[in-house]
Motif scaffolding. Sequence first.
Motif, PDB file in Angstrom:
ATOM      1  N   ILE A 102     130.152 -25.846  34.032  1.00  0.00           N
ATOM      2  CA  ILE A 102     129.638 -24.711  33.254  1.00  0.00           C
ATOM      3  C   ILE A 102     128.643 -23.919  34.078  1.00  0.00           C
ATOM      4  O   ILE A 102     128.662 -22.674  34.093  1.00  0.00           O
ATOM      5  N   LEU A 103     127.768 -24.620  34.785  1.00  0.00           N
ATOM      6  CA  LEU A 103     126.792 -23.937  35.637  1.00  0.00           C
ATOM      7  C   LEU A 103     127.467 -23.222  36.796  1.00  0.00           C
ATOM      8  O   LEU A 103     127.070 -22.111  37.173  1.00  0.00           O
ATOM      9  N   PHE A 104     128.487 -23.841  37.389  1.00  0.00           N
ATOM     10  CA  PHE A 104     129.223 -23.202  38.473  1.00  0.00           C
ATOM     11  C   PHE A 104     129.909 -21.919  37.994  1.00  0.00           C
ATOM     12  O   PHE A 104     129.893 -20.889  38.674  1.00  0.00           O
ATOM     13  N   CYS A 105     130.538 -21.999  36.829  1.00  0.00           N
ATOM     14  CA  CYS A 105     131.243 -20.836  36.282  1.00  0.00           C
ATOM     15  C   CYS A 105     130.252 -19.725  35.949  1.00  0.00           C
ATOM     16  O   CYS A 105     130.518 -18.545  36.204  1.00  0.00           O
ATOM     17  N   ASN A 106     129.097 -20.086  35.414  1.00  0.00           N
ATOM     18  CA  ASN A 106     128.083 -19.082  35.095  1.00  0.00           C
ATOM     19  C   ASN A 106     127.513 -18.455  36.368  1.00  0.00           C
ATOM     20  O   ASN A 106     127.190 -17.263  36.397  1.00  0.00           O
ATOM     21  N   ASN A 143     120.339 -19.634  38.099  1.00  0.00           N
ATOM     22  CA  ASN A 143     121.502 -20.520  38.092  1.00  0.00           C
ATOM     23  C   ASN A 143     121.487 -21.462  39.285  1.00  0.00           C
ATOM     24  O   ASN A 143     121.847 -22.640  39.159  1.00  0.00           O
ATOM     25  N   LEU A 144     121.097 -20.960  40.455  1.00  0.00           N
ATOM     26  CA  LEU A 144     120.988 -21.829  41.630  1.00  0.00           C
ATOM     27  C   LEU A 144     119.956 -22.928  41.391  1.00  0.00           C
ATOM     28  O   LEU A 144     120.171 -24.095  41.759  1.00  0.00           O
ATOM     29  N   ILE A 151     124.778 -25.530  28.536  1.00  0.00           N
ATOM     30  CA  ILE A 151     124.909 -24.285  27.767  1.00  0.00           C
ATOM     31  C   ILE A 151     123.528 -23.727  27.424  1.00  0.00           C
ATOM     32  O   ILE A 151     123.289 -22.510  27.507  1.00  0.00           O
ATOM     33  N   ALA A 152     122.596 -24.618  27.057  1.00  0.00           N
ATOM     34  CA  ALA A 152     121.225 -24.169  26.767  1.00  0.00           C
ATOM     35  C   ALA A 152     120.569 -23.573  28.009  1.00  0.00           C
ATOM     36  O   ALA A 152     119.885 -22.547  27.929  1.00  0.00           O
ATOM     37  N   ALA A 153     120.794 -24.203  29.171  1.00  0.00           N
ATOM     38  CA  ALA A 153     120.236 -23.675  30.420  1.00  0.00           C
ATOM     39  C   ALA A 153     120.811 -22.306  30.745  1.00  0.00           C
ATOM     40  O   ALA A 153     120.094 -21.394  31.180  1.00  0.00           O
ATOM     41  N   VAL A 154     122.122 -22.128  30.512  1.00  0.00           N
ATOM     42  CA  VAL A 154     122.760 -20.829  30.767  1.00  0.00           C
ATOM     43  C   VAL A 154     122.165 -19.746  29.873  1.00  0.00           C
ATOM     44  O   VAL A 154     121.834 -18.640  30.334  1.00  0.00           O
ATOM     45  N   ILE A 199     119.212 -19.709  28.372  1.00  0.00           N
ATOM     46  CA  ILE A 199     117.814 -19.461  28.754  1.00  0.00           C
ATOM     47  C   ILE A 199     117.758 -18.622  30.030  1.00  0.00           C
ATOM     48  O   ILE A 199     116.938 -17.696  30.146  1.00  0.00           O
ATOM     49  N   ASN A 200     118.611 -18.930  30.988  1.00  0.00           N
ATOM     50  CA  ASN A 200     118.632 -18.168  32.242  1.00  0.00           C
ATOM     51  C   ASN A 200     118.927 -16.687  31.989  1.00  0.00           C
ATOM     52  O   ASN A 200     118.239 -15.808  32.531  1.00  0.00           O
ATOM     53  N   TRP A 201     119.939 -16.417  31.162  1.00  0.00           N
ATOM     54  CA  TRP A 201     120.301 -15.028  30.914  1.00  0.00           C
ATOM     55  C   TRP A 201     119.248 -14.306  30.095  1.00  0.00           C
ATOM     56  O   TRP A 201     118.954 -13.128  30.341  1.00  0.00           O
ATOM     57  N   LEU A 202     118.672 -14.973  29.101  1.00  0.00           N
ATOM     58  CA  LEU A 202     117.626 -14.343  28.289  1.00  0.00           C
ATOM     59  C   LEU A 202     116.414 -13.994  29.141  1.00  0.00           C
ATOM     60  O   LEU A 202     115.861 -12.889  29.042  1.00  0.00           O
ATOM     61  N   LEU A 203     115.996 -14.927  29.995  1.00  0.00           N
ATOM     62  CA  LEU A 203     114.846 -14.674  30.857  1.00  0.00           C
ATOM     63  C   LEU A 203     115.158 -13.570  31.867  1.00  0.00           C
ATOM     64  O   LEU A 203     114.320 -12.698  32.131  1.00  0.00           O
TER      65      LEU A 203
END
Length: 281
Positions: free
Chosen positions: A19-23, A73-74, A101-104, A106-110
């Motif tokens: 999921i992290l790789f795809c994001n 993401n990195l 999914i939560a990390a993704v 949070i990353n986009w919101l921030l």
Amino acid sequence: CTVIFTRMATKDLHKPISILFCNLAFSDLFTSFSGFWISMLFITNPDITIFGSKDMLAPYALYTVSILSTIYNLVSIGIERYLAVAESMRTRFRVARKHSIAAVLINWLLAFFLGCLPLMGWNCLYREKNLSVLYSPFCVNYLIFIAIPNVVVAFIIPLFTYLRIIIILRKRKLRMKACGQATGTYKSAEIQVARTSIFIWLLTLISYAPFFTGVIFDATNHQCPIDLYPGVYIFRNCTAMLITMNCLGNPIIYTLKAKTLGAKLKALKCLSTNRVRACTI
């Protein structure tokens, strides 16, 4: 696009790290498209990219969002890899899909919040004081606010996580060696992680260090923009090219080198060929 399609088309690759790789691939794609938007504005009307204009606010904001998302993401991938290795012998915590999914999210919101601050009013569109030379109409204090903390995050956290992974693997290898067990797997994993860490660091350093240097120059420069033309703007374009090269390098380092993904990509290609032959018959 190849990474995104392959990971979404194979169910057995829907793991937390996948999921992290795809994001990350989505973030790199977003960076490429926003950079293409800026380059088209430069081709059609170069003056607005040099002297600044209201038309540059949205492209620069989206470009900032995509770069911040890539950095976060990195960092998330480094933390996930560290937790996967450090907690592999424990059962009290496991990195699950919901954590990724939560990390993704949070990353986009921030990234969207910090990147869209100029659209919310933090810009120097109608005042020349504190105006950025390289990224007008952005303000210099906004660029410093964005660049310095995120550069520290991008370099310090991956350094800590990957060094800790190498240290943990080496300790386990020494323990197994002391017990007379085979250590070939841990030695191979240690070498692979070390090589990947070096590639990540070199790619990040080459891609973002010139941009950070440009921000520092922007903050200390007191010359007129016309006096800096064209050398400093050529340097700015080179920094944008290096960031785009980072978007090309991330899939190679993180995903396309993976044997599992390569096998799935080949399987999808063979499946597509068989379908075409069946339709022809």
